[in-house]
Scaffold this motif. Structure first.
Motif, mmCIF file in Angstrom:
data_model
loop_
_atom_site.group_PDB
_atom_site.id
_atom_site.type_symbol
_atom_site.label_atom_id
_atom_site.label_comp_id
_atom_site.label_asym_id
_atom_site.label_seq_id
_atom_site.Cartn_x
_atom_site.Cartn_y
_atom_site.Cartn_z
ATOM 1 N N ARG A 12 27.977 17.790 -29.850
ATOM 2 C CA ARG A 12 28.371 16.553 -30.624
ATOM 3 C C ARG A 12 29.958 16.352 -30.617
ATOM 4 N N VAL A 15 31.400 15.270 -27.402
ATOM 5 C CA VAL A 15 31.395 13.809 -27.198
ATOM 6 C C VAL A 15 32.445 12.968 -27.745
ATOM 7 N N LEU A 16 32.504 13.588 -29.105
ATOM 8 C CA LEU A 16 33.552 12.833 -30.156
ATOM 9 C C LEU A 16 34.985 12.828 -29.510
ATOM 10 N N VAL A 19 34.840 10.472 -26.294
ATOM 11 C CA VAL A 19 35.155 9.187 -26.671
ATOM 12 C C VAL A 19 36.357 8.735 -27.095
#
Lengths: 81, 343
Positions: A12, A15-16, A19
């Motif tokens: 997670r 991904v953060l 992004v």
């Protein structure tokens, strides 16, 4: 290397960081640097934002797809359990 | 305006019960109604929009801030809020489901659910950081992002609600605030208001009135005769007038807390009483109250400000002529209009 540091993060957070790096480039470091767990998330986002563009986009795209698969798999596993 | 006396007609009257007709307010709404709830928070974040310009421009998004409001009754429908701490004080960003979908889709159209939640968190973190960077008030402690938490776990007493239009679609972003932050913004607004004041003395007593009537001297005795019903010919509403002496009048809306009337200052200007020559002015007065200083008076004059009057909730008004009470009357409702019956 930045991509190795990225791999140390849970899916997670990976991904953060991706992004953030894709949206804000080097500025991502300041937006993620206020984390309760310390500044490593912001530092990694800043580092991957500095990768040469010809590497950055395909590399981050590949890692992102893998992370989403992992997140989806763990969600399904939780759903089954 | 002249009331119409109907001593002989059998009036169909309903009592006007203020507890049924008037909204109630809370101590918290009153406390912050002259500061936090009136403030324009965007003026303390002068560079905020600029911090989003590059991102929205590079994504080809047309983003407009269509409104910024403050509230002490935040209405949060999202499961989680994104919490951060500034020193010991809590601040959080909440997005309702529809807004979250709109914003994440604008950034990554068709993003899978797992990714949408992460984009949502990043937008929240980005907003919190840009609020800290853009803050032009007193120096704040460093912010530490805590992560998503259930709304109930946050001790928010107020919020700033941002209405953002993205490519023409509206979304709402709520920034939840702890009590100390709300108090800080409240104090800053009130100090700002105070700094522009010239007159600091108390204005004295203010009269809280339902309305005023122009009455012919011959009809004045009806207003002192018990049992007389007078149709005021004004629709039932919560609008009242607050009068300072004979000249100044302010429109307000009547509210209730416990057993006391509260006024909410209205932006409207009360209609001036047309007083034909030879008529007498009759005021229908709930009571009078004092404002302790010019500062408090200036705060009261902000539209939306709530002020306790100390006047007890009642359906009764005094009929005042030349500052002397000639009788009292009960307020009634007659065919959706205000009426009074003289007691």
């Amino acid at each position: 290397m930045a991509s190795d540091a990225l791999q140390t993060l849970p899916p997670r957070e990976r991904v953060l960081a991706i992004v953030a790096a894709l949206l804000d480039g080097i500025e991502a470091e300041s937006y993620l640097g206020t984390d309760l767990q310390g500044s490593s998330l912001g530092r990694i986002a800043g580092e991957i934002a500095c990768l040469p563009i010809e590497i950055r986009i395909p590399l981050l795209g590949t890692i992102l797809r893998r992370c989403i698969r992992e997140l989806r798999a763990s969600k399904n596993k939780r759903g089954v359990a | 305006m002249e009331g119409r006396a109907e001593t002989n007609a059998p009036p169909v009257l309903a009592p006007w019960d203020p507890l049924l007709y008037l909204p109630k307010v809370t101590e918290q709404e009153i406390a912050y109604s002259r500061g936090f709830l009136r403030c324009l928070p965007q003026q303390w974040f002068p560079g905020l929009a600029l911090q989003w310009l590059t991102l929205t421009h590079s994504l080809g998004l047309e983003v407009k801030f269509s409104g910024v409001t403050t509230t002490v009754t935040p209405n949060i429908s999202s499961r989680d809020v994104y919490l951060a701490k500034i020193g010991q004080e809590e601040i959080a960003v909440a997005l309702d489901e529809e807004s979250a979908l709109l914003l994440t889709n604008a950034i990554v159209p068709g993003a899978p659910d797992e990714m949408s939640r992460v984009i949502e968190e990043y937008l929240a973190r980005r907003l919190l950081t840009s609020l800290i960077v853009g803050w032009s008030g007193p120096e704040a402690a460093p912010m530490i992002f805590q992560g998503p938490v259930p709304f109930e776990k946050m001790h928010a007493i107020g919020a700033v609600v941002l209405n953002v239009s993205v490519n023409g679609f509206s979304s709402t972003v709520t920034v939840l605030l702890s009590q100390r932050i709300v108090e800080q913004l409240d104090g800053m607004w009130r100090r700002q208001l105070r700094s522009t004041l010239v007159e600091r003395r108390s204005p004295g007593a203010l009269d809280l009135e339902l309305t005023q009537l122009a009455v012919k001297p011959a009809a004045l005795s009806d207003y002192a005769t018990s049992g007389t019903m007078i149709d005021l010919e004004i629709p039932v509403s919560d609008t009242v007038e607050v009068r300072l002496g004979a000249q100044e009048a302010y429109a307000a809306r009547l509210r209730i807390i416990d057993k006391e009337f509260v006024i909410e200052t209205s932006p409207q200007i009360p209609a001036k009483l047309s007083q034909p020559e030879g008529t007498v002015k009759v005021a229908l007065r709930f009571g009078s109250f004092r404002i302790e200083s010019g500062v408090a008076f200036a705060e009261m004059l902000q539209p939306g400000a709530l002020v306790k009057t100390g006047v007890l909730v009642s359906d009764s008004v005094g009929l005042i002529v030349n500052n002397e009470q000639i009788s009292s009357a009960r307020i009634c409702v007659f065919d959706q209009r205000f009426a009074i019956t003289v007691e």
